[in-house]
Structure formats: structure tokens, C-alpha cells
Enzyme design. Structure first.
Site, PDB file in Angstrom:
ATOM      1  N   GLN A   1       0.859  -1.187   0.000  1.00 24.95           N
ATOM      2  CA  GLN A   1       0.000   0.000   0.000  1.00 24.95           C
ATOM      3  C   GLN A   1       0.895   1.236   0.000  1.00 24.95           C
ATOM      4  O   GLN A   1       1.610   1.475   0.968  1.00 24.95           O
ATOM      5  CB  GLN A   1      -0.912   0.024   1.222  1.00 24.95           C
ATOM      6  CG  GLN A   1      -1.829   1.239   1.221  1.00 24.95           C
ATOM      7  CD  GLN A   1      -3.014   1.048   2.158  1.00 24.95           C
ATOM      8  OE1 GLN A   1      -3.931   0.279   1.892  1.00 24.95           O
ATOM      9  NE2 GLN A   1      -2.990   1.715   3.272  1.00 24.95           N
TER      10      GLN A   1
ATOM     11  N   ASP B   1      25.238  -2.076 -17.577  1.00 22.61           N
ATOM     12  CA  ASP B   1      26.136  -2.159 -16.412  1.00 22.61           C
ATOM     13  C   ASP B   1      27.580  -1.854 -16.800  1.00 22.61           C
ATOM     14  O   ASP B   1      28.322  -1.234 -16.037  1.00 22.61           O
ATOM     15  CB  ASP B   1      26.085  -3.566 -15.806  1.00 22.61           C
ATOM     16  CG  ASP B   1      24.884  -3.747 -14.894  1.00 22.61           C
ATOM     17  OD1 ASP B   1      24.340  -2.728 -14.417  1.00 22.61           O
ATOM     18  OD2 ASP B   1      24.493  -4.906 -14.664  1.00 22.61           O
TER      19      ASP B   1
ATOM     20  N   LYS C   1      19.529 -11.426 -14.264  1.00 23.77           N
ATOM     21  CA  LYS C   1      20.226 -10.864 -15.434  1.00 23.77           C
ATOM     22  C   LYS C   1      20.507 -11.917 -16.509  1.00 23.77           C
ATOM     23  O   LYS C   1      20.415 -11.634 -17.705  1.00 23.77           O
ATOM     24  CB  LYS C   1      21.522 -10.188 -15.000  1.00 23.77           C
ATOM     25  CG  LYS C   1      21.258  -8.917 -14.196  1.00 23.77           C
ATOM     26  CD  LYS C   1      22.511  -8.147 -13.880  1.00 23.77           C
ATOM     27  CE  LYS C   1      22.137  -6.922 -13.072  1.00 23.77           C
ATOM     28  NZ  LYS C   1      23.253  -6.069 -12.734  1.00 23.77           N
TER      29      LYS C   1
ATOM     30  N   TYR D   1      26.840   0.562  -2.858  1.00 26.54           N
ATOM     31  CA  TYR D   1      26.503   1.945  -2.506  1.00 26.54           C
ATOM     32  C   TYR D   1      25.702   2.088  -1.217  1.00 26.54           C
ATOM     33  O   TYR D   1      25.236   3.181  -0.894  1.00 26.54           O
ATOM     34  CB  TYR D   1      25.806   2.670  -3.656  1.00 26.54           C
ATOM     35  CG  TYR D   1      24.524   2.039  -4.153  1.00 26.54           C
ATOM     36  CD1 TYR D   1      23.336   2.149  -3.440  1.00 26.54           C
ATOM     37  CD2 TYR D   1      24.508   1.358  -5.353  1.00 26.54           C
ATOM     38  CE1 TYR D   1      22.178   1.580  -3.905  1.00 26.54           C
ATOM     39  CE2 TYR D   1      23.348   0.782  -5.844  1.00 26.54           C
ATOM     40  CZ  TYR D   1      22.186   0.907  -5.118  1.00 26.54           C
ATOM     41  OH  TYR D   1      21.034   0.340  -5.582  1.00 26.54           O
TER      42      TYR D   1
HETATM   43  P1  NAP Z   1      27.120 -12.063  -7.724  1.00 29.34           P
HETATM   44  O1  NAP Z   1      26.878 -12.419  -9.136  1.00 29.34           O
HETATM   45  O2  NAP Z   1      26.443 -12.828  -6.648  1.00 29.34           O
HETATM   46  O3  NAP Z   1      28.721 -12.191  -7.470  1.00 29.34           O
HETATM   47  C1  NAP Z   1      29.274 -11.924  -6.215  1.00 29.34           C
HETATM   48  C2  NAP Z   1      30.790 -12.056  -6.272  1.00 29.34           C
HETATM   49  O4  NAP Z   1      31.317 -11.631  -5.035  1.00 29.34           O
HETATM   50  C3  NAP Z   1      31.273 -13.474  -6.503  1.00 29.34           C
HETATM   51  O5  NAP Z   1      32.414 -13.419  -7.307  1.00 29.34           O
HETATM   52  C4  NAP Z   1      31.611 -13.946  -5.087  1.00 29.34           C
HETATM   53  O6  NAP Z   1      32.709 -14.840  -5.035  1.00 29.34           O
HETATM   54  C5  NAP Z   1      32.068 -12.676  -4.457  1.00 29.34           C
HETATM   55  N1  NAP Z   1      31.849 -12.687  -3.010  1.00 29.34           N
HETATM   56  C6  NAP Z   1      30.635 -12.728  -2.406  1.00 29.34           C
HETATM   57  N2  NAP Z   1      30.797 -12.701  -1.066  1.00 29.34           N
HETATM   58  C7  NAP Z   1      32.139 -12.654  -0.841  1.00 29.34           C
HETATM   59  C8  NAP Z   1      32.923 -12.615   0.324  1.00 29.34           C
HETATM   60  N3  NAP Z   1      32.357 -12.595   1.542  1.00 29.34           N
HETATM   61  N4  NAP Z   1      34.279 -12.586   0.206  1.00 29.34           N
HETATM   62  C9  NAP Z   1      34.839 -12.598  -1.005  1.00 29.34           C
HETATM   63  N5  NAP Z   1      34.141 -12.636  -2.165  1.00 29.34           N
HETATM   64  C10 NAP Z   1      32.798 -12.653  -2.076  1.00 29.34           C
HETATM   65  O7  NAP Z   1      26.784 -10.546  -7.447  1.00 29.34           O
HETATM   66  P2  NAP Z   1      26.883  -9.319  -8.482  1.00 29.34           P
HETATM   67  O8  NAP Z   1      25.623  -9.182  -9.237  1.00 29.34           O
HETATM   68  O9  NAP Z   1      28.138  -9.435  -9.243  1.00 29.34           O
HETATM   69  O10 NAP Z   1      26.954  -8.090  -7.468  1.00 29.34           O
HETATM   70  C11 NAP Z   1      28.097  -7.898  -6.668  1.00 29.34           C
HETATM   71  C12 NAP Z   1      28.002  -6.549  -5.985  1.00 29.34           C
HETATM   72  O11 NAP Z   1      28.012  -5.534  -6.965  1.00 29.34           O
HETATM   73  C13 NAP Z   1      26.686  -6.381  -5.225  1.00 29.34           C
HETATM   74  O12 NAP Z   1      26.959  -6.424  -3.860  1.00 29.34           O
HETATM   75  C14 NAP Z   1      26.158  -5.018  -5.595  1.00 29.34           C
HETATM   76  O13 NAP Z   1      26.192  -4.179  -4.459  1.00 29.34           O
HETATM   77  C15 NAP Z   1      27.160  -4.489  -6.584  1.00 29.34           C
HETATM   78  N6  NAP Z   1      26.447  -3.975  -7.772  1.00 29.34           N
HETATM   79  C16 NAP Z   1      26.298  -2.629  -7.871  1.00 29.34           C
HETATM   80  C17 NAP Z   1      25.666  -2.099  -8.961  1.00 29.34           C
HETATM   81  C18 NAP Z   1      25.530  -0.606  -9.044  1.00 29.34           C
HETATM   82  O14 NAP Z   1      24.773  -0.145  -9.896  1.00 29.34           O
HETATM   83  N7  NAP Z   1      26.239   0.148  -8.246  1.00 29.34           N
HETATM   84  C19 NAP Z   1      25.182  -2.923  -9.976  1.00 29.34           C
HETATM   85  C20 NAP Z   1      25.353  -4.307  -9.855  1.00 29.34           C
HETATM   86  C21 NAP Z   1      25.978  -4.816  -8.736  1.00 29.34           C
HETATM   87  P3  NAP Z   1      32.534 -16.433  -5.260  1.00 29.34           P
HETATM   88  O15 NAP Z   1      32.604 -16.637  -6.754  1.00 29.34           O
HETATM   89  O16 NAP Z   1      33.673 -17.009  -4.532  1.00 29.34           O
HETATM   90  O17 NAP Z   1      31.210 -16.798  -4.674  1.00 29.34           O
END
Ligand code: NAP
Length: 571
Positions: free
Chosen positions: A230, A362, A318, A493
Site C-alpha cells: 500500500q 552495467d 540478469k 553503494y
Molecule cells: P554475484 O553475481 O552474486 O557475485 C558476487 C561475487 O562476489 C562473486 O564473485 C563472489 O565470489 C564474491 N563474493 C561474495 N561474497 C564474498 C565474500 N564474503 N568474500 C569474497 N568474495 C565474495 O553478485 P553481483 O551481481 O556481481 O553483485 C556484486 C556486488 O556488486 C553487489 O553487492 C552489488 O552491491 C554491486 N552492484 C552494484 C551495482 C551498481 O549499480 N552500483 C550494480 C550491480 C551490482 P565467489 O565466486 O567465490 O562466490
């Protein structure tokens, strides 16, 4: 007739209910609904009855009076005869409520109740001069009622029912489509309120004017915790521009799971308004599984009256978007070359001709801010942390601009697989993608030994509410080893200054926050959604040719995002 905005007020006492009604009027609502089910206890409650009369008489807006019984999700547990007697009294007042709401199940349960309600409201057979109309309603808090269509037809056939209302818990976005169709059909030629409850139901509420719905409910204050889905009056009128939505308005949204905290509705609706573009942009939650994504997207695309013209696509859909484009044969899909080569897409744009274009903005979101900071990226070494969706777009986009990308990931195999996949798709003049050596345990400290010109964090490390909130992938001491001209960029962010960016600042390095990426990709998306199109062909500062419109949008989006992140930074 334009759709109305009605604020429900759960009445505890007359003074605060009337103050809330005044507040609703000041915010721009058209109606209030006084829910008296906690204030009137039934037979013999003369005080509760007087309170209801006072509300009707003094309401600053036309009002609905509702005394919802417990068996239909309300609080009233007196008998039906007592509340119907109250309705008779209210209907006969000099200043009666504009509407009385009665549940179809109660109305049809006994001939006596029906007759008494009919005596209280104006209808074709009414002999008295009454000014109160009947809203005949049906609610289901479990989900779509199995006999929905029969119930609506039965309600529509009641001559005394001036307005029909159905509300049920929406279990998916697709439930909205049937509710919107009911609004459009107006069964029996009667004005229709048809709303989805819960977070999936927002679409049926915001799009009421597009489908000719009689009214939508909006809360006075943020009630997202108690009434998810809502909107507040302010959100409905300012963010979604409810008053300017018509059957022509194009519908967009952000598809993801979860999407409740996405900044995209804020910026895209603001862009539509700034450009004078007739569009509305909604959060579109779709559960993570491919089957949900496919079924929901096809339903949105197939709904002929929705004018669904595109969406932003975020985690975890995606790769699903590309898959849909490749597998669906029911319409024409065009996958943009960049999205195809990156292997993931974040934007769907649907033309008036029905052609679905799939794109990736992106990569531009990472490349643009880094080029602005470093200039030409050719031969610059850039470390990318992570190997997920964000890293994929960043690595490909940067290498295409000639940068040499060093991929560091906790799981080395995944980085190697990404490198091999992207390497095959890079243009001949592109930079190289190599995999950097991570430390034992997956730390990223050794990144600083690689003489890089920039470091881009594409992991969720440091993200508020994420698995490693408060942590930094690289500490300040390690960052001091990096050349002082290097730039550190975070894609996270929330918070705006992540621990990584704080460490970069402590090490004297330049930094780029995650909003830069968000804003850059959203600006490109906005240009795709609107096609630079302004109603009536007028151009303005936001739709101007060359980079002028983009610059104006970048400033607008930056300001909106900054305010939004600041206002939620302590949550
Ligand atoms: P994703 O596909 O889930 O990939 C996450 C990556 O981070 C993987 O390579 C993973 O490693 C690694 N990772 C996760 N937790 C970790 C940890 N605790 N220690 C070390 N490595 C770790 O996610 P994504 O879509 O790429 O997004 C990643 C980040 O980008 C998000 O948190 C988001 O905030 C940011 N993002 C920002 C925007 C923007 O517009 N500013 C847009 C898209 C994404 P493994 O391969 O080992 O699992």
C-alpha cells in the site's frame, strides 16, 4: 471519471481520526475511509454510534464508513444487525457518509440485512432522498478466491450496489493483471475497486487510473511494515504521478528479488517527469527461479492493455533475461551485441511494434566513471574483485576499452572460467583479462602488488545488510602500496562510503562510490526507455541531443540517489 485516492483511517477516537482526515485532505487525497470496527462494539454502543455520526458530519473530505467484521479480516465482533442499524442512522443524517461499505457475504446472508442496508442507501428502487451509496465488497486474505468471477458477477447483479470492491492477497505479479482487467471491465457497468494486497499488489493500486479503477487506497504514513504494497499518498501522487496516469501511460519497472529497496523507481519516475514523458516505473518483484521469471515476463508482455514497455533487470535475473530472449519464440527478440558478448543483460526495452530489445548498461556504468577519472583506459591495469554479474560486465567493458583486467575472486576457478568465456568474445584490439593470485583464504591484499591504475570492487563485501557488512576487501595499509595516482571504485553503494572507500581515503587515493555506477547505468537505461522521446515532440534539458541530456540526467539522478541513501544510511 478520474480514479480517486482514498486514505483508510483506523478510528480510535474522533479527534485524531478527523485530524488524520484533514492531513489526508492537505496531502491531496479525495476521500477517506473511516474504519470504525475498533471504535463501535455493536448493540447498545451509543458512544460508538455518536462517534461515527460525528465523523460523517465533520469529515473534511467525502468519506466511506466501514465497520469490517472479524470474519472478513476486520476487528468488529458484534452482530451484523447492530452495525446495519448504525448504517441506517448514518444514511439518514443531514451530512451522511458518501459511501457505506458492506461485505457481499453479509449482504446476501439474510433478506433482513439486505433490506435494511437497502433502506440506508440510494439506489434505483429507493423512495427516499438519500445521498449515501453502497460499496459492496469482497476480501480474501489468503489469495485469489476460487470463485472470483462468480462472486463479482453476483455482486454486479445487486441493484443497490453502486460500487464493487474486491481485494485479495496477490501471490504474484500476475494476479495484478486479472485485477486490472476487472477495473477495466467494470462488471455490470459499475465502478470497480480491484486491489491486490501484499507486496505483489502495488501494480493494481498504482495503475488504477490506467484501467479506469474507481479508487485506490493510500496510507497517510509509511505503513510498509503493516500493509506492504500500500503506497503512501505522497508516493502515489509524487513518485508515481497518479494524477497523470492514463490509459496511454507506458509501464516500466525493475525486475528483481528483492526489489523493495531499489533506487530505480525513484530515479526513473523522476526522469519521466523531468522529460515530460508519459510513463510510470514500478518495483516488479519476481521470485528467483527461472520458471517464475519466464511466466511473469511473458504475462506482462502479453497483457494487451498494460502497454508494458520495458524494465531494468537486477539480481538474480540478469542471465534469465538473455535466456528468455534466446528461448522464447512467441515474439521478436533482438539481443544487443554488447549484452550478447557479456553474457548478461540488465535492460529490456519493448517497442511499440512489440519488438523486445535486450541490452546491458552495467558495463557503461563502470567504464564511464573510470574514464571520467582516468581518461583513456588503454593499457591501464585495472584490478576487478569478484567474478559474478557485476564483475562480468566490468571486466568485459574495461577490456573492450583497452584496459588490462586482473580478475581476483575468492573462488579462483570461477574467475578462470569467466576469463576464458569473455576472452573468446573480446574485440581484436581489446585489452587482456588475466586472473590474479588470491591469498590463501580468499583475501585480496595481493591486489596491491600488481601495479594497477584502478581497483574495482564487484563483491558485496562492505554492503550494509550483506554477508560481510562493515568489512573491506583490502585494508588501508595494503592500499598504501598502490601508486598514488590509482583510483579505487566500489560498486556497493549502501553505505555510500564503504570500508574500502574509507581505506582508500586513508591511503590518500582517489575514490569513486557505487552510486556512480548506479547512476551511469540508470541514465543510459532512461535514454533507452524514453528514446529521447518527449510528449508532443518537445525537447527539454533532459532529452536534449548529444551529451547535454545525459549530463542533466546524471546530475538529477545523482542528487536523488544521494538524498535517498543519506536518508536511509542509518537503517
Ligand atoms: P554475484 O553475481 O552474486 O557475485 C558476487 C561475487 O562476489 C562473486 O564473485 C563472489 O565470489 C564474491 N563474493 C561474495 N561474497 C564474498 C565474500 N564474503 N568474500 C569474497 N568474495 C565474495 O553478485 P553481483 O551481481 O556481481 O553483485 C556484486 C556486488 O556488486 C553487489 O553487492 C552489488 O552491491 C554491486 N552492484 C552494484 C551495482 C551498481 O549499480 N552500483 C550494480 C550491480 C551490482 P565467489 O565466486 O567465490 O562466490
Amino acid at each position: 471519471m478520474p480514479s480517486l485516492v482514498c486514505v483508510p483511517i483506523m478510528v480510535e477516537d474522533a479527534a485524531s481520526a478527523l485530524a488524520d482526515a484533514e492531513h489526508a485532505r492537505a496531502l491531496g487525497a479525495d476521500l477517506v475511509e473511516f474504519r470504525i470496527d475498533q471504535a463501535f462494539s455493536g448493540e447498545g454502543d451509543a458512544e460508538g454510534a455518536r462517534l461515527a455520526e460525528r465523523l460523517a458530519g465533520e469529515s473534511p473530505l467525502p468519506c466511506i464508513v466501514t465497520c469490517r467484521p472479524a470474519y472478513e479480516g476486520g476487528y468488529y465482533d458484534g452482530d451484523d444487525a447492530a452495525r446495519v442499524s448504525l448504517f441506517e442512522r448514518l444514511g439518514a443524517l443531514d451530512r451522511p457518509p458518501r459511501y457505506l461499505d458492506a461485505e457481499h457475504v453479509a449482504y446476501t446472508r439474510s433478506a433482513n440485512i439486505k433490506q435494511k442496508i437497502n433502506l440506508a442507501v440510494e439506489h434505483p428502487g429507493q423512495v427516499r432522498d438519500l445521498h449515501t451509496s453502497l460499496i459492496l465488497s469482497h476480501h480474501d486474505f489468503g489469495g485469489r478466491p476460487a470463485n472470483l468471477m462468480q462472486t463479482v458477477a453476483a455482486m454486479a447483479s445487486e441493484p443497490a450496489a453502486a460500487v464493487l470492491k474486491v481485494a485479495y492477497r496477490a501471490r504474484s505479479l500476475r494476479d495484478n493483471l486479472e485485477l486490472l482487467e476487472l477495473q477495466r471491465e467494470r462488471p455490470g457497468g459499475k465502478p470497480m475497486i480491484a486491489l491486490g494486497m501484499g507486496e505483489f499488489g502495488l501494480m493494481s493500486r498504482v495503475l488504477a487510473p490506467k484501467f479506469g479503477g474507481f479508487l485506490t487506497f493510500a496510507s497517510l504514513r509509511d505503513s510498509s511494515a503493516t500493509a506492504p504494497g500500500q503506497p503512501t499518498v505522497a508516493e502515489l501522487l509524487a513518485r508515481y504521478r497518479f494524477r497523470s496516469i492514463s490509459h496511454r501511460t507506458r509501464v516500466f519497472g525493475v525486475v528483481g528479488w528483492p526489489v523493495g529497496h531499489s533506487l530505480s523507481p525513484l530515479v526513473h519516475n523522476a526522469a519521466f517527469e523531468a522529460m515530460g514523458f508519459d510513463g510510470v516505473y514500478l518495483p516488479l518483484p519476481i521470485p528467483p527461479e527461472w520458471e517464475h521469471f519466464k511466466a511473469t515476463m511473458l504475462a506482462l508482455l502479453d497483457e494487451p492493455h498494460l502497454t508494458f514497455r520495458g524494465c531494468s533487470v537486477t539480481i538474480p535475473h540478469k542471465e534469465h533475461l538473455l535466456r528468455l530472449a534466446r528461448e522464447d519464440r512467441s515474439r521478436a527478440w533482438v539481443v544487443d551485441e554488447l549484452a550478447d558478448r557479456i553474457g548478461a543483460a540488465n535492460t529490456l526495452s519493448v517497442g511499440d511494434d512489440g519488438i523486445c530489445r535486450v541490452l546491458n548498461t552495467d558495463a557503461a556504468g563502470v567504464v564511464g566513471p573510470l574514464e571520467a577519472a582516468l581518461g583513456d583506459l588503454r593499457s591501464v591495469n585495472i584490478a576487478v574483485l569478484g567474478a559474478g554479474g557485476a564483475a562480468r560486465a566490468a571486466a568485459f567493458g574495461l577490456a573492450e576499452r583497452g584496459a588490462n583486467v586482473l580478475l581476483y575472486n575468492r573462488t579462483r576457478d570461477r574467475a578462470e572460467a569467466l576469463r576464458d568465456e569473455l576472452a573468446q568474445r573480446l574485440s581484436p584490439g581489446a585489452g587482456k583479462i588475466v586472473v590474479g593470485a588470491s591469498e590463501a583464504g580468499g583475501g585480496f591484499g595481493r591486489v596491491c602488488e600488481s601495479c594497477c591504475g584502478a581497483i574495482v570492487n564487484c563483491t558485496p563485501i562492505g554492503m550494509a545488510g550483506g554477508p560481510s557488512a562493515g568489512a573491506s576487501p583490502i585494508d588501508a595499509e595494503s592500499l598504501k602500496k598502490v601508486d598514488s595516482s590509482a583510483v579505487v571504485m566500489d560498486t556497493v553503494y549502501r553505505p555510500l562510503e564503504t570500508p574500502l572507500l574509507a581505506a582508500a581515503r586513508a591511503a590518500g587515493l582517489r575514490s569513486i562510490d557505487g552510486l556512480a555506477m548506479f547512476v551511469a547505468q540508470a541514465v543510459r537505461q532512461s535514454e533507452i526507455f524514453t528514446g529521447g522521446m518527449v510528449e508532443g515532440g518537445r525537447q527539454n534539458a533532459y532529452s536534449g541531443p548529444s551529451g547535454a541530456g545525459s549530463d542533466a540526467l546524471t546530475r538529477l539522478f545523482g542528487r536523488i540517489c544521494q538524498e535517498a541513501v543519506d536518508s536511509t544510511s542509518d537503517r
